[in-house]
Structure formats: C-alpha cells, structure tokens
Design a protein around this motif. Structure first.
Motif, PDB file in Angstrom:
ATOM      1  N   GLN A 248       0.515  -1.494   0.178  1.00  0.00           N
ATOM      2  CA  GLN A 248       0.242  -0.207   0.008  1.00  0.00           C
ATOM      3  C   GLN A 248       0.543   1.126   0.096  1.00  0.00           C
ATOM      4  OE1 GLN A 248      -3.132   0.040  -0.623  1.00  0.00           O
ATOM      5  NE2 GLN A 248      -3.381  -1.757  -0.388  1.00  0.00           N
ATOM      6  N   ALA A 249       2.348   0.875   0.803  1.00  0.00           N
ATOM      7  CA  ALA A 249       2.808   2.647   0.330  1.00  0.00           C
ATOM      8  C   ALA A 249       3.430   2.681  -0.863  1.00  0.00           C
ATOM      9  CB  ALA A 249       3.823   2.260   1.708  1.00  0.00           C
ATOM     10  N   VAL A 250       3.652   1.621  -0.894  1.00  0.00           N
ATOM     11  CA  VAL A 250       4.192   1.318  -2.358  1.00  0.00           C
ATOM     12  C   VAL A 250       3.850   2.224  -3.446  1.00  0.00           C
ATOM     13  CG1 VAL A 250       5.714   0.263  -4.740  1.00  0.00           C
ATOM     14  CG2 VAL A 250       6.308   0.174  -2.679  1.00  0.00           C
ATOM     15  N   VAL A 251       2.381   1.476  -3.467  1.00  0.00           N
ATOM     16  CA  VAL A 251       0.848   2.831  -4.365  1.00  0.00           C
ATOM     17  C   VAL A 251       1.382   3.666  -4.374  1.00  0.00           C
ATOM     18  CG1 VAL A 251      -1.255   2.720  -4.837  1.00  0.00           C
ATOM     19  CG2 VAL A 251      -0.575   0.142  -4.367  1.00  0.00           C
ATOM     20  N   ALA A 252       0.508   4.745  -2.330  1.00  0.00           N
ATOM     21  CA  ALA A 252       0.546   5.846  -2.552  1.00  0.00           C
ATOM     22  C   ALA A 252       1.942   6.529  -3.261  1.00  0.00           C
ATOM     23  CB  ALA A 252       0.690   5.877  -1.143  1.00  0.00           C
ATOM     24  N   ASN A 253       3.549   5.715  -2.914  1.00  0.00           N
ATOM     25  CA  ASN A 253       4.265   6.761  -3.317  1.00  0.00           C
ATOM     26  C   ASN A 253       4.950   6.243  -3.708  1.00  0.00           C
ATOM     27  OD1 ASN A 253       6.550   8.294  -3.385  1.00  0.00           O
ATOM     28  ND2 ASN A 253       5.847   9.509  -1.912  1.00  0.00           N
TER      29      ASN A 253
ATOM     30  N   ILE B 293      -0.468  -3.817 -16.794  1.00  0.00           N
ATOM     31  CA  ILE B 293       0.065  -1.711 -17.077  1.00  0.00           C
ATOM     32  C   ILE B 293      -0.775  -1.495 -17.768  1.00  0.00           C
ATOM     33  CG2 ILE B 293       1.692  -0.356 -17.422  1.00  0.00           C
ATOM     34  CD1 ILE B 293       3.410  -1.915 -15.457  1.00  0.00           C
ATOM     35  N   PRO B 294      -1.234  -1.966 -19.135  1.00  0.00           N
ATOM     36  CA  PRO B 294      -1.484  -0.900 -20.011  1.00  0.00           C
ATOM     37  C   PRO B 294      -3.496  -1.642 -19.933  1.00  0.00           C
ATOM     38  CG  PRO B 294      -0.926  -3.262 -21.297  1.00  0.00           C
ATOM     39  CD  PRO B 294      -0.365  -3.030 -19.183  1.00  0.00           C
ATOM     40  N   LEU B 295      -3.679  -2.974 -19.328  1.00  0.00           N
ATOM     41  CA  LEU B 295      -5.461  -2.478 -19.453  1.00  0.00           C
ATOM     42  C   LEU B 295      -6.258  -1.294 -17.941  1.00  0.00           C
ATOM     43  CD1 LEU B 295      -5.666  -5.941 -17.437  1.00  0.00           C
ATOM     44  CD2 LEU B 295      -5.195  -5.263 -20.180  1.00  0.00           C
ATOM     45  N   ASP B 296      -8.055  -0.761 -19.166  1.00  0.00           N
ATOM     46  CA  ASP B 296      -7.972   0.143 -18.898  1.00  0.00           C
ATOM     47  C   ASP B 296      -8.902  -0.032 -17.350  1.00  0.00           C
ATOM     48  OD1 ASP B 296      -9.721  -1.196 -20.101  1.00  0.00           O
ATOM     49  OD2 ASP B 296     -10.972   0.133 -21.272  1.00  0.00           O
ATOM     50  N   TRP B 297      -8.253  -0.531 -16.810  1.00  0.00           N
ATOM     51  CA  TRP B 297      -9.060  -0.548 -15.416  1.00  0.00           C
ATOM     52  C   TRP B 297      -9.344   0.363 -14.388  1.00  0.00           C
ATOM     53  CZ3 TRP B 297      -6.608  -6.248 -13.953  1.00  0.00           C
ATOM     54  CH2 TRP B 297      -6.773  -7.547 -15.183  1.00  0.00           C
ATOM     55  N   ASP B 298      -8.343   1.637 -14.426  1.00  0.00           N
ATOM     56  CA  ASP B 298      -8.171   3.035 -13.853  1.00  0.00           C
ATOM     57  C   ASP B 298      -7.995   2.376 -12.209  1.00  0.00           C
ATOM     58  OD1 ASP B 298      -8.499   4.503 -15.706  1.00  0.00           O
ATOM     59  OD2 ASP B 298     -10.796   4.680 -16.202  1.00  0.00           O
ATOM     60  N   ARG B 299      -6.998   1.514 -12.195  1.00  0.00           N
ATOM     61  CA  ARG B 299      -6.411   1.454 -10.281  1.00  0.00           C
ATOM     62  C   ARG B 299      -5.150   1.589 -10.197  1.00  0.00           C
ATOM     63  NH1 ARG B 299     -11.415  -0.883  -8.306  1.00  0.00           N
ATOM     64  NH2 ARG B 299     -12.261  -2.512  -9.734  1.00  0.00           N
ATOM     65  N   PRO B 300      -4.979   2.608  -9.271  1.00  0.00           N
ATOM     66  CA  PRO B 300      -3.905   3.065  -8.866  1.00  0.00           C
ATOM     67  C   PRO B 300      -3.084   2.210  -8.770  1.00  0.00           C
ATOM     68  CG  PRO B 300      -5.213   2.917  -6.708  1.00  0.00           C
ATOM     69  CD  PRO B 300      -6.384   2.387  -7.860  1.00  0.00           C
ATOM     70  N   TRP B 301      -3.126   0.677  -8.409  1.00  0.00           N
ATOM     71  CA  TRP B 301      -1.918   0.160  -7.956  1.00  0.00           C
ATOM     72  C   TRP B 301      -1.132  -0.513  -9.983  1.00  0.00           C
ATOM     73  CZ3 TRP B 301      -3.541  -4.746 -10.611  1.00  0.00           C
ATOM     74  CH2 TRP B 301      -4.820  -5.114 -11.018  1.00  0.00           C
TER      75      TRP B 301
ATOM     76  N   PHE C 240       2.820   2.098 -13.409  1.00  0.00           N
ATOM     77  CA  PHE C 240       4.477   2.073 -13.063  1.00  0.00           C
ATOM     78  C   PHE C 240       4.895   2.461 -12.357  1.00  0.00           C
ATOM     79  CE2 PHE C 240       8.744   2.984 -14.837  1.00  0.00           C
ATOM     80  CZ  PHE C 240       9.150   0.919 -14.690  1.00  0.00           C
ATOM     81  N   PRO C 241       6.341   1.082 -11.405  1.00  0.00           N
ATOM     82  CA  PRO C 241       6.136  -0.613 -11.468  1.00  0.00           C
ATOM     83  C   PRO C 241       6.158  -0.961 -10.696  1.00  0.00           C
ATOM     84  CG  PRO C 241       8.001   0.678 -10.594  1.00  0.00           C
ATOM     85  CD  PRO C 241       7.084   1.656 -10.798  1.00  0.00           C
ATOM     86  N   ILE C 242       5.004  -0.677 -10.402  1.00  0.00           N
ATOM     87  CA  ILE C 242       3.887  -1.286  -9.167  1.00  0.00           C
ATOM     88  C   ILE C 242       3.712  -3.174  -9.372  1.00  0.00           C
ATOM     89  CG2 ILE C 242       2.345  -2.126  -7.188  1.00  0.00           C
ATOM     90  CD1 ILE C 242       1.970   1.198  -7.628  1.00  0.00           C
ATOM     91  N   THR C 243       3.081  -3.514 -10.814  1.00  0.00           N
ATOM     92  CA  THR C 243       2.729  -5.046 -10.731  1.00  0.00           C
ATOM     93  C   THR C 243       4.226  -6.008 -10.684  1.00  0.00           C
ATOM     94  OG1 THR C 243       2.395  -4.441 -13.088  1.00  0.00           O
ATOM     95  CG2 THR C 243       0.700  -4.422 -10.967  1.00  0.00           C
ATOM     96  N   ILE C 244       4.836  -4.526 -11.418  1.00  0.00           N
ATOM     97  CA  ILE C 244       6.466  -4.960 -11.924  1.00  0.00           C
ATOM     98  C   ILE C 244       7.249  -5.888 -11.088  1.00  0.00           C
ATOM     99  CG2 ILE C 244       8.624  -5.039 -13.320  1.00  0.00           C
ATOM    100  CD1 ILE C 244       7.484  -3.338 -15.446  1.00  0.00           C
ATOM    101  N   LEU C 245       7.841  -5.343  -9.751  1.00  0.00           N
ATOM    102  CA  LEU C 245       7.733  -6.038  -8.835  1.00  0.00           C
ATOM    103  C   LEU C 245       6.972  -7.093  -8.058  1.00  0.00           C
ATOM    104  CD1 LEU C 245       9.531  -2.474  -7.074  1.00  0.00           C
ATOM    105  CD2 LEU C 245      10.271  -4.785  -7.874  1.00  0.00           C
ATOM    106  N   THR C 246       5.854  -6.364  -8.217  1.00  0.00           N
ATOM    107  CA  THR C 246       4.985  -7.775  -7.597  1.00  0.00           C
ATOM    108  C   THR C 246       4.986  -8.608  -7.923  1.00  0.00           C
ATOM    109  OG1 THR C 246       3.206  -5.819  -6.822  1.00  0.00           O
ATOM    110  CG2 THR C 246       3.081  -7.987  -6.400  1.00  0.00           C
ATOM    111  N   GLY C 247       4.935  -8.928  -9.430  1.00  0.00           N
ATOM    112  CA  GLY C 247       5.432  -9.876 -10.174  1.00  0.00           C
ATOM    113  C   GLY C 247       6.659 -10.821  -9.660  1.00  0.00           C
ATOM    114  N   ALA C 248       7.785  -9.593  -9.607  1.00  0.00           N
ATOM    115  CA  ALA C 248       9.055  -9.783  -9.830  1.00  0.00           C
ATOM    116  C   ALA C 248       9.067 -10.725  -7.889  1.00  0.00           C
ATOM    117  CB  ALA C 248       9.905  -9.019  -9.364  1.00  0.00           C
TER     118      ALA C 248
END
Length: 289
Positions: free
Chosen positions: A56-61, A234-242, A245-253
């Motif tokens: 959550q902190a990564v999503v915020a900043n 990342i390119p999907l039009d869900w308009d979610r804050p998470w 870039f690069p939140i989902t990349i790091l989560t997957g990593a």
C-alpha cells in the motif's frame, strides 16, 4: 625387388586431440546444516512478507517507498547467501570426498594429540583460539559484500536498460525505473554472483537460460518471469492506482522469486535444464543427415 608397405601417417597429438571444453558448473546446493536448510524455506516467505507489508505504501508513493525498502531487501539477501549458499570457489557441500576428509582419524595411544604421563589421565590438546572460526566467517562476508557491490554497480544498470527496452518510459519515471531494476537485481543477481563469482562460462549459461535448476538460478529465473507477467495489467484500462509503473512488475518479481526458489528445489526439477523445441529439432536433423 619387393616394395615396402606404405605406413599410414600418424597424426600428431595436437591434430588428434580436440580442444577440451570447460565442464559446466554443477547446480548449487543449499548448505547441509540444519539451520541453513530450514531458513532456505523461510526466506522466500520473508521476501513475500516484505513486499506484501509495503504494498500500500508503494502504491501511494512508489519512488520513496522503494528507496526505503531497498536496504531491507539487501539485508535479507545478504543474510540468505551467507547462511544458505556456498560462496564461489568453495568445494561442493555434501560430496563424499569432503565428508571423508572431514572425518577425524582414529587416534592411537601414541598419537601426538594425547600426552600420557605416569599416574595422570591423558591430557588432550587445547581448543583452538578461534582464529579459524573468524577466518571462516570472513570468507563468507567478503564475497557477500562483493556480490552486493557488483549487483549495484553492474546488474542494476543492465536491468534498467532492459526495462526501458521492454517498454518502460525513457523520459519520465526515471527514479522508479532505476529502483525497480535495483530491487530485481538484488532478487536475481546477488545469489548468482555470490555462488558463481564472475565465471564467464556460468554467465553465458545464465543469459542463454541454460543453467541447471537450483535455488539460486530458479530464484533469478522466477524473478524475470514474474516481472514479465507482472507487466500485463499495466496497459489495461481498469483505472486502478496499483496499475501504475512499476508496481505490478515488482509484485510479479517478488512472487516469481519465491516460487522459483522453491520449485527449483523439487527433486524432479532440481538439476534439470530448460529445453527448447527448436534445439531438439536441429539435433534430430543433424543426426538424420
């Protein structure tokens, strides 16, 4: 006059012998101590806990939080390689030769380790002063810190360039790209550098995805694959804050690191190599021709 039989020419040793290729480095074993084996299963959970607790902190900043989390990730990786992974240049743990060398030889009454005196019990040697213990600790600390340094200096810029080549923004989000690459480098390259050093043949296999499966290579491969699949939302039009870039990349990593380090230790996976169908068909064609 009888003719002498012709003698076939004898090839010189330099002509008959082909150049001997350096054998591939074997898969990395987890150190045989009980603490190392237990922690090798706990460590992937700690990595996932670090990523989940700060999500959550990564999503915020993203930039600020990734910078603050980087020392904790480096500390976890440093502790893991020192405790669980043999450093580069050390002998393979668990081999029969090393076990026989470590077995103490049977002492006879005339052994120099026991001093017999009339009317007194045998006096054994004094225990070691502890210098050898410190040298053993230093032999692990030095390559561990060197692996972190090389990861920061070499692996992070390389992964930053790869992220840009695979679609990361070039003119914006530079701090996020660099920090994402640093997290991925600490996850994937620290163990590889610690276990293999700068062995050219090993790194050719790493870049060719040809290493035998083990905890170190499986974690590195899982990090790359996890980051690859993590970029899909990342390119999907869900308009979610998470989705930024690069939140989902790091989560997957992070998830890929934990999964790869555990799956690669399964008995029917350990020591196996990734086989590509193209190479198999080429070898079949060569055999038929």
């Amino acid at each position: 006059m009888a003719s002498t039989p012709s003698i076939p020419p004898v090839n010189s040793p330099t002509q008959s012998q082909a150049p001997v290729e350096k054998p591939s480095a074997p898969p990395v074993h987890i150190l045989p101590s009980k603490v190392a084996r237990i922690y090798s299963f706990v460590h992937p959970g700690l990595i996932l806990a670090l990523g989940a607790s700060r999500f959550q902190a990564v999503v915020a900043n993203p930039a600020q939080e990734l910078l603050q989390d980087l020392p904790w990730l480096a500390l976890l990786q440093l502790f893991y390689v020192i405790l669980c992974v043999p450093p580069a240049g050390s002998s393979e743990p668990g081999s029969s030769d090393n076990e026989e060398k470590k077995k103490p030889a049977a002492r006879s009454p005339s052994s120099p380790g026991v001093t017999l005196r009339p009317g007194k019990p045998g006096l054994r040697r004094k225990p070691s002063s502890g210098k050898s213990d410190w040298s053993g600790v230093w032999a692990k600390l030095m390559p561990a810190f060197l692996s972190l340094a090389l990861t920061s200096i070499l692996a992070t810029p390389v992964l930053s360039a790869l992220l840009v080549l695979f679609g990361a923004p070039l003119t914006t989000h530079n701090a996020e790209t660099l920090l994402c690459a640093a997290h991925m480098a600490f996850l994937s390259a620290t163990g590889l550098i610690y276990a293999h050093g700068v062995d050219n043949s090993v790194w050719k296999e790493v870049w060719g995805i040809a290493r035998p499966a083990d905890a170190v290579w499986g974690a590195a491969l899982g990090t790359g694959l996890g980051a690859w699949f993590g970029a899909i939302p990342i390119p999907l039009d869900w308009d979610r804050p998470w989705q930024a870039f690069p939140i989902t990349i790091l989560t997957g990593a992070y998830i890929g690191y934990a999964a790869g380090s555990l799956i690669s230790r399964v008995p029917f996976v350990y020591g196996k190599r990734v086989q590509f169908a193209v190479e198999d068909t080429e070898e079949d064609e060569k055999k038929t021709n």
